[in-house]
Design a protein around this motif. Sequence first.
Motif, PDB file in Angstrom:
ATOM      1  N   THR A   1     -67.161   5.366  22.826  1.00 42.40           N
ATOM      2  CA  THR A   1     -67.579   6.711  23.233  1.00 42.40           C
ATOM      3  C   THR A   1     -69.100   6.803  23.124  1.00 42.40           C
ATOM      4  O   THR A   1     -69.764   5.894  22.627  1.00 42.40           O
ATOM      5  CB  THR A   1     -66.945   7.780  22.316  1.00 42.40           C
ATOM      6  OG1 THR A   1     -67.417   7.579  20.975  1.00 42.40           O
ATOM      7  CG2 THR A   1     -65.425   7.693  22.342  1.00 42.40           C
TER       8      THR A   1
ATOM      9  N   ASN B   1     -65.143   2.891  34.881  1.00 43.44           N
ATOM     10  CA  ASN B   1     -64.526   4.167  34.539  1.00 43.44           C
ATOM     11  C   ASN B   1     -63.772   4.765  35.724  1.00 43.44           C
ATOM     12  O   ASN B   1     -62.859   5.583  35.552  1.00 43.44           O
ATOM     13  CB  ASN B   1     -65.613   5.143  34.061  1.00 43.44           C
ATOM     14  CG  ASN B   1     -65.018   6.363  33.378  1.00 43.44           C
ATOM     15  OD1 ASN B   1     -64.188   6.229  32.482  1.00 43.44           O
ATOM     16  ND2 ASN B   1     -65.428   7.542  33.809  1.00 43.44           N
ATOM     17  N   GLU B   2     -64.132   4.321  36.942  1.00 45.76           N
ATOM     18  CA  GLU B   2     -63.455   4.837  38.135  1.00 45.76           C
ATOM     19  C   GLU B   2     -61.961   4.519  38.131  1.00 45.76           C
ATOM     20  O   GLU B   2     -61.149   5.269  38.694  1.00 45.76           O
ATOM     21  CB  GLU B   2     -64.090   4.258  39.412  1.00 45.76           C
ATOM     22  CG  GLU B   2     -65.508   4.727  39.686  1.00 45.76           C
ATOM     23  CD  GLU B   2     -66.540   3.992  38.845  1.00 45.76           C
ATOM     24  OE1 GLU B   2     -66.141   3.070  38.093  1.00 45.76           O
ATOM     25  OE2 GLU B   2     -67.734   4.339  38.928  1.00 45.76           O
TER      26      GLU B   2
ATOM     27  N   TYR C   1     -59.950   4.522  35.531  1.00 45.27           N
ATOM     28  CA  TYR C   1     -59.267   5.531  34.724  1.00 45.27           C
ATOM     29  C   TYR C   1     -59.224   6.882  35.441  1.00 45.27           C
ATOM     30  O   TYR C   1     -58.230   7.613  35.354  1.00 45.27           O
ATOM     31  CB  TYR C   1     -59.969   5.676  33.373  1.00 45.27           C
ATOM     32  CG  TYR C   1     -59.889   4.440  32.510  1.00 45.27           C
ATOM     33  CD1 TYR C   1     -58.713   4.108  31.842  1.00 45.27           C
ATOM     34  CD2 TYR C   1     -60.997   3.598  32.360  1.00 45.27           C
ATOM     35  CE1 TYR C   1     -58.636   2.979  31.042  1.00 45.27           C
ATOM     36  CE2 TYR C   1     -60.929   2.470  31.559  1.00 45.27           C
ATOM     37  CZ  TYR C   1     -59.745   2.153  30.911  1.00 45.27           C
ATOM     38  OH  TYR C   1     -59.672   1.030  30.128  1.00 45.27           O
ATOM     39  N   GLU C   2     -60.301   7.196  36.141  1.00 42.81           N
ATOM     40  CA  GLU C   2     -60.324   8.465  36.873  1.00 42.81           C
ATOM     41  C   GLU C   2     -59.278   8.475  37.977  1.00 42.81           C
ATOM     42  O   GLU C   2     -58.575   9.480  38.164  1.00 42.81           O
ATOM     43  CB  GLU C   2     -61.722   8.686  37.465  1.00 42.81           C
ATOM     44  CG  GLU C   2     -62.802   8.904  36.402  1.00 42.81           C
ATOM     45  CD  GLU C   2     -64.182   8.978  37.009  1.00 42.81           C
ATOM     46  OE1 GLU C   2     -64.303   8.726  38.235  1.00 42.81           O
ATOM     47  OE2 GLU C   2     -65.157   9.290  36.278  1.00 42.81           O
ATOM     48  N   ALA C   3     -59.150   7.351  38.688  1.00 38.38           N
ATOM     49  CA  ALA C   3     -58.141   7.275  39.750  1.00 38.38           C
ATOM     50  C   ALA C   3     -56.735   7.339  39.166  1.00 38.38           C
ATOM     51  O   ALA C   3     -55.847   7.998  39.731  1.00 38.38           O
ATOM     52  CB  ALA C   3     -58.321   5.981  40.546  1.00 38.38           C
TER      53      ALA C   3
ATOM     54  N   ALA D   1     -55.867   8.833  36.373  1.00 37.54           N
ATOM     55  CA  ALA D   1     -55.631  10.196  35.904  1.00 37.54           C
ATOM     56  C   ALA D   1     -55.272  11.115  37.059  1.00 37.54           C
ATOM     57  O   ALA D   1     -54.408  11.992  36.930  1.00 37.54           O
ATOM     58  CB  ALA D   1     -56.871  10.714  35.171  1.00 37.54           C
ATOM     59  N   VAL D   2     -55.933  10.926  38.190  1.00 39.99           N
ATOM     60  CA  VAL D   2     -55.617  11.723  39.376  1.00 39.99           C
ATOM     61  C   VAL D   2     -54.187  11.482  39.824  1.00 39.99           C
ATOM     62  O   VAL D   2     -53.481  12.412  40.260  1.00 39.99           O
ATOM     63  CB  VAL D   2     -56.610  11.396  40.516  1.00 39.99           C
ATOM     64  CG1 VAL D   2     -56.156  12.041  41.822  1.00 39.99           C
ATOM     65  CG2 VAL D   2     -58.006  11.866  40.149  1.00 39.99           C
ATOM     66  N   ASP D   3     -53.721  10.237  39.686  1.00 42.32           N
ATOM     67  CA  ASP D   3     -52.352   9.902  40.077  1.00 42.32           C
ATOM     68  C   ASP D   3     -51.321  10.325  39.039  1.00 42.32           C
ATOM     69  O   ASP D   3     -50.117  10.110  39.225  1.00 42.32           O
ATOM     70  CB  ASP D   3     -52.221   8.392  40.314  1.00 42.32           C
ATOM     71  CG  ASP D   3     -52.962   7.959  41.578  1.00 42.32           C
ATOM     72  OD1 ASP D   3     -53.195   8.827  42.442  1.00 42.32           O
ATOM     73  OD2 ASP D   3     -53.299   6.762  41.699  1.00 42.32           O
TER      74      ASP D   3
ATOM     75  N   GLN E   1     -52.254   4.204  31.174  1.00 42.27           N
ATOM     76  CA  GLN E   1     -53.575   3.679  31.531  1.00 42.27           C
ATOM     77  C   GLN E   1     -53.941   2.481  30.650  1.00 42.27           C
ATOM     78  O   GLN E   1     -54.518   1.504  31.128  1.00 42.27           O
ATOM     79  CB  GLN E   1     -54.627   4.781  31.378  1.00 42.27           C
ATOM     80  CG  GLN E   1     -54.498   5.920  32.381  1.00 42.27           C
ATOM     81  CD  GLN E   1     -55.547   6.989  32.156  1.00 42.27           C
ATOM     82  OE1 GLN E   1     -56.652   6.709  31.702  1.00 42.27           O
ATOM     83  NE2 GLN E   1     -55.198   8.239  32.473  1.00 42.27           N
TER      84      GLN E   1
END
Length: 314
Positions: free
Chosen positions: A114, A201-202, A204-206, A208-210, A217
Amino acid sequence: MQENSSIKQDAVMKKKKQLRSQRSIDITGFTFIAPWLIGFLGFIVGPMIASLYFSFTNYDLLSAPSWIGFENYITMFTEDARFIQALKVTFIFVFGSVPLKLAFALFVAMLFNTRRKGVGLYRTLYYVPSILGGSVAVAVVWRELFGREGALNDVLAIFGIEGTSWVTSPDFALSTLILLVVWQFGSPMLIFLAGLKAIPNELYEAAAVDGASPFLQFIKITLPMLSPVIFFNLVMQTIQGFMAFTQSFLITNGGPMDRTLFYAVYLYEKAFAHFDMGYASALAWILLLICALFTALIFKSAQSWVYYESEGGK
């Protein structure tokens, strides 16, 4: 004719200059690596060849070695009960400590992955045990901590639990050494942390969107992307586990009843307590073969679980 001869002569001269230039580069290169090369040949290759020869001899360090062939190896596997015990203890130690150490290191690395204020200080503090964990001072502190009058029993006494001398108990001595090694998770933690920071990080973002949960994850993104780092840590920690010495030698000295007799400790005893250097050399080569075997098995298994992005998969 004269023109052709001149061209050939120029080509020969040019080639000679290139050879001289290349020879000069080679000499410069060998000059720079000479200290390492001399050290490698004198302190690694030379002793290895000598130990291989000694493993086929009866050698007590005080008299000339006498050739006995495979007798040391035959005795090792047919008559030496302590050799079998040392193998058993070492295997339990490796298979118990390595997975726990890597799992805990990965867990802490994920906590530290973090950008919160002060996280750098915590990373440093958590790395300190790996620097000090194998030292004599920490081993002595660990022995006192888990002794009968140690701090652990003081804490247990608060809850009305009467503790024991954990490092001298046949049932718990090996567990205390495994716990010490797991506590030294700093090095693999830093390597895991570097691997986690390299994951885009993209992804994880994708996910999360799904609608993927954090656990999904971790299973579908983190572990596959981190598999080369896991592979590296697994190989290094396995080799270190088989070569473990300090914890057993300083805290329990192989006891009680050989319950913590690490292979390296037994090898040391044969070499420098019993002065049986020939037998100790044979033990060393068996240890080398064991490390090589398990390293080869890990490399072989890597084909089915290690993901390399440049190769497009496993």
